[in-house]
Scaffold this motif. Structure first.
Motif, PDB file in Angstrom:
ATOM      1  N   LEU A  64       0.831  -1.197   0.000  1.00  0.00           N
ATOM      2  CA  LEU A  64       0.000   0.000   0.000  1.00  0.00           C
ATOM      3  C   LEU A  64       0.870   1.253   0.000  1.00  0.00           C
ATOM      4  O   LEU A  64       0.635   2.182  -0.781  1.00  0.00           O
ATOM      5  CB  LEU A  64      -0.921  -0.008   1.219  1.00  0.00           C
ATOM      6  CG  LEU A  64      -1.734   1.260   1.471  1.00  0.00           C
ATOM      7  CD1 LEU A  64      -2.691   1.500   0.315  1.00  0.00           C
ATOM      8  CD2 LEU A  64      -2.497   1.161   2.778  1.00  0.00           C
ATOM      9  N   PHE A  65       1.878   1.291   0.851  1.00  0.00           N
ATOM     10  CA  PHE A  65       2.656   2.513   1.003  1.00  0.00           C
ATOM     11  C   PHE A  65       3.773   2.637  -0.033  1.00  0.00           C
ATOM     12  O   PHE A  65       4.313   3.719  -0.212  1.00  0.00           O
ATOM     13  CB  PHE A  65       3.228   2.593   2.418  1.00  0.00           C
ATOM     14  CG  PHE A  65       2.188   2.938   3.442  1.00  0.00           C
ATOM     15  CD1 PHE A  65       1.954   4.247   3.801  1.00  0.00           C
ATOM     16  CD2 PHE A  65       1.407   1.956   4.023  1.00  0.00           C
ATOM     17  CE1 PHE A  65       0.988   4.574   4.732  1.00  0.00           C
ATOM     18  CE2 PHE A  65       0.439   2.268   4.956  1.00  0.00           C
ATOM     19  CZ  PHE A  65       0.228   3.580   5.313  1.00  0.00           C
ATOM     20  N   ARG A  66       4.099   1.548  -0.736  1.00  0.00           N
ATOM     21  CA  ARG A  66       5.140   1.634  -1.754  1.00  0.00           C
ATOM     22  C   ARG A  66       4.573   1.683  -3.168  1.00  0.00           C
ATOM     23  O   ARG A  66       5.114   2.366  -4.039  1.00  0.00           O
ATOM     24  CB  ARG A  66       6.095   0.434  -1.626  1.00  0.00           C
ATOM     25  CG  ARG A  66       6.970   0.496  -0.379  1.00  0.00           C
ATOM     26  CD  ARG A  66       8.014  -0.590  -0.389  1.00  0.00           C
ATOM     27  NE  ARG A  66       8.916  -0.475   0.759  1.00  0.00           N
ATOM     28  CZ  ARG A  66       9.917  -1.306   0.993  1.00  0.00           C
ATOM     29  NH1 ARG A  66      10.150  -2.316   0.173  1.00  0.00           N
ATOM     30  NH2 ARG A  66      10.697  -1.140   2.041  1.00  0.00           N
ATOM     31  N   VAL A  67       3.517   0.929  -3.425  1.00  0.00           N
ATOM     32  CA  VAL A  67       2.950   0.866  -4.771  1.00  0.00           C
ATOM     33  C   VAL A  67       1.942   1.986  -5.002  1.00  0.00           C
ATOM     34  O   VAL A  67       1.817   2.513  -6.106  1.00  0.00           O
ATOM     35  CB  VAL A  67       2.293  -0.516  -5.017  1.00  0.00           C
ATOM     36  CG1 VAL A  67       1.648  -0.595  -6.391  1.00  0.00           C
ATOM     37  CG2 VAL A  67       3.331  -1.623  -4.874  1.00  0.00           C
ATOM     38  N   LEU A  68       1.204   2.354  -3.948  1.00  0.00           N
ATOM     39  CA  LEU A  68       0.156   3.362  -4.065  1.00  0.00           C
ATOM     40  C   LEU A  68       0.466   4.516  -3.113  1.00  0.00           C
ATOM     41  O   LEU A  68      -0.021   4.553  -1.984  1.00  0.00           O
ATOM     42  CB  LEU A  68      -1.214   2.755  -3.722  1.00  0.00           C
ATOM     43  CG  LEU A  68      -1.603   1.498  -4.507  1.00  0.00           C
ATOM     44  CD1 LEU A  68      -2.931   0.960  -4.025  1.00  0.00           C
ATOM     45  CD2 LEU A  68      -1.667   1.787  -5.993  1.00  0.00           C
ATOM     46  N   PRO A  69       1.287   5.464  -3.522  1.00  0.00           N
ATOM     47  CA  PRO A  69       1.720   6.532  -2.613  1.00  0.00           C
ATOM     48  C   PRO A  69       0.561   7.398  -2.136  1.00  0.00           C
ATOM     49  O   PRO A  69      -0.447   7.560  -2.818  1.00  0.00           O
ATOM     50  CB  PRO A  69       2.712   7.348  -3.459  1.00  0.00           C
ATOM     51  CG  PRO A  69       2.371   7.026  -4.878  1.00  0.00           C
ATOM     52  CD  PRO A  69       1.857   5.623  -4.873  1.00  0.00           C
ATOM     53  N   ARG A  70       0.744   7.946  -0.948  1.00  0.00           N
ATOM     54  CA  ARG A  70      -0.307   8.731  -0.300  1.00  0.00           C
ATOM     55  C   ARG A  70      -0.726   9.941  -1.122  1.00  0.00           C
ATOM     56  O   ARG A  70      -1.885  10.356  -1.095  1.00  0.00           O
ATOM     57  CB  ARG A  70       0.173   9.183   1.083  1.00  0.00           C
ATOM     58  CG  ARG A  70      -0.900   9.819   1.947  1.00  0.00           C
ATOM     59  CD  ARG A  70      -0.290  10.352   3.240  1.00  0.00           C
ATOM     60  NE  ARG A  70       0.272   9.289   4.034  1.00  0.00           N
ATOM     61  CZ  ARG A  70      -0.419   8.599   4.943  1.00  0.00           C
ATOM     62  NH1 ARG A  70      -1.692   8.881   5.147  1.00  0.00           N
ATOM     63  NH2 ARG A  70       0.166   7.649   5.642  1.00  0.00           N
ATOM     64  N   GLY A  71       0.215  10.518  -1.883  1.00  0.00           N
ATOM     65  CA  GLY A  71      -0.114  11.713  -2.650  1.00  0.00           C
ATOM     66  C   GLY A  71      -1.252  11.494  -3.627  1.00  0.00           C
ATOM     67  O   GLY A  71      -2.058  12.393  -3.856  1.00  0.00           O
ATOM     68  N   GLU A  72      -1.339  10.302  -4.233  1.00  0.00           N
ATOM     69  CA  GLU A  72      -2.391  10.004  -5.198  1.00  0.00           C
ATOM     70  C   GLU A  72      -3.519   9.188  -4.596  1.00  0.00           C
ATOM     71  O   GLU A  72      -4.666   9.276  -5.046  1.00  0.00           O
ATOM     72  CB  GLU A  72      -1.804   9.233  -6.389  1.00  0.00           C
ATOM     73  CG  GLU A  72      -0.879  10.041  -7.273  1.00  0.00           C
ATOM     74  CD  GLU A  72      -0.273   9.198  -8.372  1.00  0.00           C
ATOM     75  OE1 GLU A  72      -0.506   9.522  -9.553  1.00  0.00           O
ATOM     76  OE2 GLU A  72       0.413   8.213  -8.062  1.00  0.00           O
ATOM     77  N   PHE A  73      -3.206   8.385  -3.588  1.00  0.00           N
ATOM     78  CA  PHE A  73      -4.178   7.430  -3.055  1.00  0.00           C
ATOM     79  C   PHE A  73      -4.456   7.692  -1.579  1.00  0.00           C
ATOM     80  O   PHE A  73      -4.578   6.766  -0.787  1.00  0.00           O
ATOM     81  CB  PHE A  73      -3.669   6.002  -3.253  1.00  0.00           C
ATOM     82  CG  PHE A  73      -3.376   5.656  -4.692  1.00  0.00           C
ATOM     83  CD1 PHE A  73      -4.385   5.227  -5.530  1.00  0.00           C
ATOM     84  CD2 PHE A  73      -2.096   5.784  -5.206  1.00  0.00           C
ATOM     85  CE1 PHE A  73      -4.121   4.927  -6.857  1.00  0.00           C
ATOM     86  CE2 PHE A  73      -1.812   5.485  -6.529  1.00  0.00           C
ATOM     87  CZ  PHE A  73      -2.833   5.053  -7.355  1.00  0.00           C
ATOM     88  N   GLY A  74      -4.563   8.968  -1.228  1.00  0.00           N
ATOM     89  CA  GLY A  74      -4.820   9.315   0.160  1.00  0.00           C
ATOM     90  C   GLY A  74      -6.126   8.724   0.685  1.00  0.00           C
ATOM     91  O   GLY A  74      -6.228   8.378   1.866  1.00  0.00           O
ATOM     92  N   PHE A  75      -7.129   8.585  -0.173  1.00  0.00           N
ATOM     93  CA  PHE A  75      -8.420   8.033   0.268  1.00  0.00           C
ATOM     94  C   PHE A  75      -8.270   6.576   0.706  1.00  0.00           C
ATOM     95  O   PHE A  75      -8.926   6.130   1.650  1.00  0.00           O
ATOM     96  CB  PHE A  75      -9.465   8.142  -0.852  1.00  0.00           C
ATOM     97  CG  PHE A  75      -9.182   7.330  -2.081  1.00  0.00           C
ATOM     98  CD1 PHE A  75      -9.790   6.096  -2.263  1.00  0.00           C
ATOM     99  CD2 PHE A  75      -8.321   7.799  -3.065  1.00  0.00           C
ATOM    100  CE1 PHE A  75      -9.537   5.349  -3.400  1.00  0.00           C
ATOM    101  CE2 PHE A  75      -8.066   7.060  -4.204  1.00  0.00           C
ATOM    102  CZ  PHE A  75      -8.668   5.827  -4.372  1.00  0.00           C
ATOM    103  N   LEU A  76      -7.390   5.815   0.046  1.00  0.00           N
ATOM    104  CA  LEU A  76      -7.162   4.422   0.419  1.00  0.00           C
ATOM    105  C   LEU A  76      -6.341   4.333   1.698  1.00  0.00           C
ATOM    106  O   LEU A  76      -6.644   3.537   2.600  1.00  0.00           O
ATOM    107  CB  LEU A  76      -6.456   3.699  -0.729  1.00  0.00           C
ATOM    108  CG  LEU A  76      -6.227   2.196  -0.568  1.00  0.00           C
ATOM    109  CD1 LEU A  76      -7.548   1.463  -0.369  1.00  0.00           C
ATOM    110  CD2 LEU A  76      -5.502   1.635  -1.784  1.00  0.00           C
TER     111      LEU A  76
END
Length: 544
Positions: free
Chosen positions: A298-310
């Protein structure tokens, strides 16, 4: 028309590309127009291997054969993105995607689209696209009779090498959830998907942030959430997805639509079911063993900047439902998780409670808060203390309720106009009840004064409606501030005057703004004779 050309030749006329067309579909359509056996004939004329059809190096050669500008072909092709660590990325209709997102070897088609217009659309080359939102049907990639896979090397866009006409195939309806997730992909890729599909997408309950994602991030999200299985661990390296496998892509699409619909309830439910049965020992719960790889991906493949909702949903789950410890290795979490986790380390509890570490450990040992002690090995044996946040909050609330009965030293100084030493001396004389911080679990190294006593003194002075008088030095009247300096001192004498005003046996005759608080009130002195060194202040009793 069958025009035989030697390698390095050029076709007699140009077949214009169609916007949104697959580059290999364009080659197939050109080969069909010239009655060649398939697109490989054009690769042979260009003198290129199949792998070179979409490379920058081969763009000039294939464009020359097709009578296109080299840039026209580059815009169509899924060319590599140059740059450090970017070779695995491709450009797809102007969007950055991973090379693993593309399906070359086993193409898919929508019979209904082919029947309306014989074009091989580029969006079908995405490995996660499994349905057509325009017609609400499944794509297919195998011949119905023999179940052999389709090939991109074929006679025509609509015709297989075996002679099967795709336009004659019966379409198979797709599940609405699968249509919805494919509509999101079509939308991000910039392909038309129909008004009905757009309306269905708006009503499926997907997170609003999903519709704002670009194509590459959206494909990563669909693959990630569609690969989550209950009570299953993701691999340390995210499992490879074979883009040619239509069945697996369909499963991922269904799972992603289920997980993202009615957001965020399904994901929260799956995460809860990953938890083991109830355990009385929070330390026995191994976060890394249960969620470690999910957390890492989650934190490496989907960075918080784009996937903050997840990230927000997962962190809210950890705050509300994870009953174990959040230790130092969970470095990707936001500070909010640590501020709200069920258990808090003693060092953090010290900061939260605004008290000393020794006091926190005493509370834990005396069972005034729920706590566990852990023996930690590594770099020498040591003991950690973890405190249940709820019990710590209850203790803080109880302490603060008691603290509300008291004033801090600065507040009491402002209320009475007395300085630090004078205030403490008067309190020590019994005029004001007070406590030191550690005695009542208050913040350490501080004095606190009973609010009731401070306000009683303040009100006792202020209840007298006395005039403001000009004053510079003792004369007919003396200010309490001067009396403290010259006659009373800052101890028992001042305390006796304050008690006299409180019990009503003494009343001020005026006040001056020259001194702060109660020290600005004026009294009428009588100096007794015979006390040369330190005359005694005699104050007029209250008038009857």
């Amino acid at each position: 028309m069958n025009t035989r050309l030697e390698p390095g030749g050029r076709l007699p006329f140009r077949v214009d590309p169609v916007p949104g067309e697959s580059p290999r579909g364009c080659l197939c359509r050109v080969a069909q127009a010239y009655a060649y056996g398939g697109p490989l004939s054009l690769a042979h004329i260009a003198g290129l291997p199949v792998s070179g059809l979409e490379s920058d190096e081969g763009a000039e050669q294939i464009a020359h054969v097709l009578r296109l500008e080299a840039e026209e072909w580059r815009e169509m092709s899924y060319r590599h993105i140059k740059g450090h660590k970017q070779f695995r990325q491709r450009l797809f209709c102007g969007e950055r995607i991973s090379a693993d997102d593309l399906n070359y070897k086993c193409p898919r088609v929508c019979p209904a689209c082919i029947n309306e217009r014989p074009i091989w659309w580029a969006v079908w080359d995405l490995g996660l696209v499994t349905a057509c939102p325009i017609h609400g049907c499944l794509l297919f990639n195998r011949r119905p009779a023999c179940r052999r896979k389709l090939a991109w090397q074929r006679l025509a866009i609509h015709q297989c090498r075996c002679g099967l006409d795709f336009r004659d195939l019966t379409i198979e309806s797709a599940d609405p959830d699968l249509v919805a997730i494919n509509t999101a992909i079509y939308r991000a890729a910039g392909f038309p998907h129909g008004n009905a599909a757009e309306l269905a997408l708006a009503n499926c309950g997907f997170p609003a942030e999903l519709l704002g994602l670009r194509l590459g991030p959206l494909l990563r999200l669909v693959l990630f959430v569609g690969s989550i299985k209950e009570r299953d661990r993701l691999r340390r390296k995210q499992q490879y997805f074979a883009a040619t496998n239509l069945a697996v892509a369909t499963q991922i699409g269904h799972a992603a639509a289920t997980m993202l619909g009615d957001w965020p309830r399904p994901l929260r439910a799956v995460l809860r079911r990953m938890l083991p049965p109830e355990t009385a020992n929070p330390d026995a719960l191994n976060f890394s063993g249960i969620f470690g790889n999910f957390y890492r991906h989650l934190f490496r493949v989907l960075p918080r900047g784009e996937f903050g909702f997840l990230h927000g949903v997962f962190e809210r789950f950890v705050i509300e439902d994870w009953p174990g410890l959040i230790r130092g290795q969970h470095r990707y979490f936001s500070p909010a998780v640590r501020r709200n986790s069920h258990w808090v380390a003693a060092s953090e509890a010290e900061r939260i409670a605004r008290t000393t570490g020794a006091r926190i450990w005493d509370l834990a040992r005396q069972a005034q808060v729920d706590a566990i002690f852990l023996n930690v090995r590594g770099g020498g044996s040591r003991t950690e203390c973890w405190i249940r946040r709820e019990s710590l909050n209850q203790w803080i609330a109880s302490r603060d309720a008691e603290l509300a009965r008291y004033m801090s030293r600065p507040e009491a100084e402002r209320a009475l106009g007395l300085k630090n030493f004078t205030l403490i001396t008067v309190a020590a004389a019994g005029t004001i009840r007070y406590a030191k911080g550690p005695e009542r679990n208050f913040p350490a190294r501080c004095f606190f004064f009973l609010r009731e006593d401070v306000m009683k003194i303040k009100d006792a002075f202020e209840k007298h409606s006395v005039p403001v008088k000009a004053y510079s030095k003792p004369g007919e009247f003396i200010a309490l501030g001067h009396a403290m300096k010259n006659y009373l001192g800052r101890g028992a004498g001042l305390a006796a005057v304050i008690r006299a005003v409180v019990d009503g046996s003494l009343a001020p005759a005026g006040c001056t703004k020259q001194f702060r608080g109660i020290t600005g009130y004026l009294f009428g002195p009588k100096i007794s004779a015979g006390t040369a060194r330190r005359p005694t202040l005699r104050l007029h009793p209250k008038a009857s």
